[in-house]
Design an enzyme around this catalytic site. Structure first.
Site, PDB file in Angstrom:
ATOM      1  N   LYS A  60       0.771  -1.137  -0.094  1.00 35.84           N
ATOM      2  CA  LYS A  60      -0.004  -0.255  -0.239  1.00 35.84           C
ATOM      3  C   LYS A  60       0.963   1.313   0.079  1.00 35.84           C
ATOM      4  O   LYS A  60       0.930   2.036  -0.846  1.00 35.84           O
ATOM      5  CB  LYS A  60      -0.808  -0.122   1.077  1.00 35.84           C
TER       6      LYS A  60
ATOM      7  N   GLU B  96      10.532  -5.006   4.224  1.00 36.72           N
ATOM      8  CA  GLU B  96      10.450  -6.473   3.928  1.00 36.72           C
ATOM      9  C   GLU B  96      10.004  -6.478   2.516  1.00 36.72           C
ATOM     10  O   GLU B  96      10.823  -7.357   1.864  1.00 36.72           O
ATOM     11  CB  GLU B  96       9.399  -7.138   4.747  1.00 36.72           C
TER      12      GLU B  96
ATOM     13  N   GLY C  78      -4.910  -1.536   4.743  1.00 38.84           N
ATOM     14  CA  GLY C  78      -4.374  -2.596   4.155  1.00 38.84           C
ATOM     15  C   GLY C  78      -4.892  -3.883   4.571  1.00 38.84           C
ATOM     16  O   GLY C  78      -4.953  -4.641   3.711  1.00 38.84           O
ATOM     17  N   ARG C  79      -5.455  -4.208   5.773  1.00 39.56           N
ATOM     18  CA  ARG C  79      -5.877  -5.319   6.235  1.00 39.56           C
ATOM     19  C   ARG C  79      -7.369  -5.707   5.508  1.00 39.56           C
ATOM     20  O   ARG C  79      -7.998  -6.701   5.972  1.00 39.56           O
ATOM     21  CB  ARG C  79      -5.777  -5.647   7.788  1.00 39.56           C
TER      22      ARG C  79
ATOM     23  N   GLU D  15      -4.723  -6.426  14.772  1.00 41.25           N
ATOM     24  CA  GLU D  15      -4.251  -4.827  14.283  1.00 41.25           C
ATOM     25  C   GLU D  15      -5.427  -3.952  14.562  1.00 41.25           C
ATOM     26  O   GLU D  15      -5.040  -2.944  14.748  1.00 41.25           O
ATOM     27  CB  GLU D  15      -3.620  -5.245  12.956  1.00 41.25           C
TER      28      GLU D  15
ATOM     29  N   HIS E  18      -5.296 -33.288  17.806  1.00 38.42           N
ATOM     30  CA  HIS E  18      -4.077 -34.079  18.309  1.00 38.42           C
ATOM     31  C   HIS E  18      -3.154 -33.106  18.821  1.00 38.42           C
ATOM     32  O   HIS E  18      -1.863 -33.544  18.841  1.00 38.42           O
ATOM     33  CB  HIS E  18      -3.920 -34.914  17.146  1.00 38.42           C
TER      34      HIS E  18
ATOM     35  N   LYS F  31       9.379  -1.106  14.594  1.00 38.99           N
ATOM     36  CA  LYS F  31       9.988  -0.903  13.320  1.00 38.99           C
ATOM     37  C   LYS F  31      10.968   0.141  13.441  1.00 38.99           C
ATOM     38  O   LYS F  31      11.885   0.130  12.915  1.00 38.99           O
ATOM     39  CB  LYS F  31       8.605  -0.450  12.412  1.00 38.99           C
TER      40      LYS F  31
HETATM   41  O1  F6P Z   1       3.406  -2.736   9.866  1.00 36.53           O
HETATM   42  C1  F6P Z   1       2.061  -2.937   9.653  1.00 36.53           C
HETATM   43  C2  F6P Z   1       1.457  -2.564   8.279  1.00 36.53           C
HETATM   44  O2  F6P Z   1       1.375  -1.158   8.066  1.00 36.53           O
HETATM   45  C3  F6P Z   1       0.117  -3.258   8.047  1.00 36.53           C
HETATM   46  O3  F6P Z   1      -0.653  -2.596   8.598  1.00 36.53           O
HETATM   47  C4  F6P Z   1       0.017  -3.345   6.642  1.00 36.53           C
HETATM   48  O4  F6P Z   1      -0.808  -4.314   6.248  1.00 36.53           O
HETATM   49  C5  F6P Z   1       1.424  -4.187   6.480  1.00 36.53           C
HETATM   50  O5  F6P Z   1       2.342  -3.340   7.362  1.00 36.53           O
HETATM   51  C6  F6P Z   1       2.050  -3.683   5.084  1.00 36.53           C
HETATM   52  O6  F6P Z   1       1.922  -2.445   4.512  1.00 36.53           O
HETATM   53  P1  F6P Z   1       2.087  -2.201   3.043  1.00 36.53           P
HETATM   54  O7  F6P Z   1       1.108  -2.749   2.345  1.00 36.53           O
HETATM   55  O8  F6P Z   1       2.181  -0.647   3.066  1.00 36.53           O
HETATM   56  O9  F6P Z   1       3.601  -2.603   2.560  1.00 36.53           O
END
Ligand code: F6P
Length: 518
Positions: free
Chosen positions: A200, A206, A259-260, A345, A376, A490
């Site tokens: 987003k 990452e 995002g979620r 979240e 199990h 972060k």
């Molecule tokens: O660190 C949390 C977050 O901001 C989430 O809310 C989001 O879904 C995820 O990181 C990834 O964010 P982006 O889509 O901006 O890479």
């Protein structure tokens, strides 16, 4: 509100003195009174210690929180994400043709439809071979690189809908741990692979790091033509251009999609490529059907509302701190992880929208695994542990494997038996067991049941959970749509990584660990 709260607190105390089973003995119609259906989805909450007056009080709680007005505010695009000054309009990503959504004088559903058309043209082009790889041959695989909301929903949906996947196989890379990208790419041919960079914000470390790794992998194999193997999904089109992605391959969306909550639109591109635009459209239709239930159904037939009220009862009044999501549906294996982000979240908050401390407990701990595997492993604690964990079962009447119908019957029998056993315990079967064989029962559960896990049903289920999170957050008066709680860790990770003096300012534990890891 506090009167209702006190009343429910007293009711929860009273409930301790009775068994759930006794509620069935007192009311032959309990199953029909404490269950509701919408468009083929059944919610049974009769195996909880809620009796009619408690349910009435829970409804009053939602009313006292002005739920109808809060709900209308979300659907109509009011700025309900107050800390970030944003509307919350994921529901507009599955637009109801009869309900325009006006933002700044513009019907945003027009743009949503155009964006879905752009996605469908791209997905169809890949699937039927009119959009080709750099060597002029069709793609066979797509790798979605994203994390959190840009990963969990699409990965969960692709696993859930694997019987509908054809032509192109989806893969997902999220973790910064190089093992994830290395293991995923190791099994793939770069010549046949499309990489979607989904973020987003297009700033997430990452995703950008994994994207660099994947681009290097593509470049090595296909040279300067690597752009033919790339696409991006983001709200930050300036950043995708700076990254060098062809604007025609960028699927943009607006910041009124959290995002979620984003897999219904461009973030779902990998899902649409995998299952095809028609099935994706069924997935949206399922969500729209649940939106309509949430908006229009009477409280007693309103599945998201009822599910939320049961959650509030267990969390705020009975004091149960977690909820176990137990899909008796192997393909919903990633549903608990998906719901962890959606729920925790959104509702893991300590401050109300007015900036005051929240009075009681907010979001519960969400966890789970598919049955029968969990039986199990951790069901021992569910049945005999000292804490009560409300269980949430999901089960289909039928599987997708006609030749294995007998296995589905065993699966169903297990699901039905577990919720019954949790409630009944050994009270009836074996009235005098030895202590270690005693099951007290009286452990609450709900069950969601459906005909088969289709795209439509998955859409219903996900929208049901989205709205449940909304209702619970609305009753607590929190903002379910920001996530400042992820920022501190972060920031510190950046410091540890980039600032040579950062560790000196940190605790002896962190310094000692760092020394060991050097
Ligand atoms: O660190 C949390 C977050 O901001 C989430 O809310 C989001 O879904 C995820 O990181 C990834 O964010 P982006 O889509 O901006 O890479």
């Amino acid at each position: 509100m506090s009167d209702i709260w006190n009343d429910l607190t007293q009711r929860a105390k009273d409930a301790k003195a009775r068994s759930i089973l006794s509620l069935f003995e007192a009311d032959a119609d309990r199953f029909s009174t404490f269950s509701a259906q919408h468009d083929g989805l059944l919610l049974d909450f009769s195996k909880t210690n809620i009796e009619p007056d408690t349910l009435t009080a829970l409804h009053a709680l939602a009313e006292a929180a002005n739920l109808p007005a809060q709900r209308e505010a979300m659907f109509s695009g009011a700025t309900i994400n107050v800390t970030e000054g944003r509307a919350v309009l994921h529901t507009a990503l599955r637009p109801d043709p009869s309900r325009p959504v006006m933002v700044d004088g513009e019907d945003i559903t027009v743009g949503v439809r155009a964006s879905l058309d752009q996605m469908a043209a791209f997905a169809e082009g890949l699937r039927e071979g009119s959009i080709l790889a750099s060597d002029g041959q069709p793609f066979t695989d797509v790798v979605n690189i994203g994390i959190g909301g840009s990963d969990l929903g699409p990965a969960m949906a692709c696993r859930a809908l694997s019987p509908y996947i054809a032509q192109i196989t989806p893969h997902f890379v999220s973790n910064i741990d190089g093992a994830h990208v290395a293991d995923t790419l190791a099994g793939l041919d770069p010549q046949r692979t499309l990489v979607i960079i989904a973020s987003k914000t297009f700033t997430t470390i990452e995703t950008l790091t994994n994207a660099d790794t994947a681009v290097a992998w593509l470049k090595e194999a296909v040279g300067e033509q690597y752009g033919a193997h790339l696409a991006a999904v983001s709200t930050a089109e300036d950043r995708t251009s700076a990254y060098g992605i062809d604007p025609a391959r960028v699927f943009g969306f607006e910041d009124w999609v959290g995002g979620r909550y984003s897999m219904w639109g461009p973030v779902g591109l990998s899902v649409m490529i995998a299952i095809g635009p028609e099935h994706f459209s069924d997935f949206l239709a399922g969500a729209r059907s649940m939106d309509s239930n949430f908006l229009n159904a009477e409280p007693g037939q309103n599945l998201p509302l009822l599910l939320a009220l049961v959650g509030l009862w267990h969390n705020n009044f009975c004091g149960h701190e977690s909820r176990a999501v137990l899909p008796y549906d192997q393909r919903l294996g990633l549903l608990p992880a998906y719901l962890q982000q959606l729920d925790m979240e959104s509702n893991g908050k300590h401050t109300t929208k007015d900036g005051k401390p929240v009075a009681g407990m907010t979001g519960p701990i969400v966890w789970g695994e598919p049955g029968t595997n969990g039986q199990h492993a951790f069901y021992q604690l569910l049945h005999q542990g000292t804490r009560i964990v409300p269980a949430e079962f999901l089960i289909a009447a039928k599987g997708h494997e006609p030749g294995l119908a007998h296995q589905h019957e065993i699966l169903k029998a297990n699901c039905l038996a577990q919720s019954e056993a949790l409630m009944v315990g050994t009270q009836q079967a074996d009235p005098q067991p030895t202590p270690e064989r005693r099951f007290d029962g009286n452990r609450p559960s709900i069950t969601l049941a459906y005909e088969r896990l289709t795209p439509f049903v998955l859409g219903q289920l996900v929208a049901l959970y989205e709205h449940r999170v909304f209702v619970e957050g609305a009753v607590w008066g929190i903002n379910s749509f920001d996530q400042f709680g992820v920022e501190l860790g972060k920031k510190m990770a950046k410091e540890v990584q980039n600032d040579p003096d950062a560790l000196a300012r940190m605790s002896a534990s962190t310094r000692g660990l760092s020394d060991f890891l050097t």
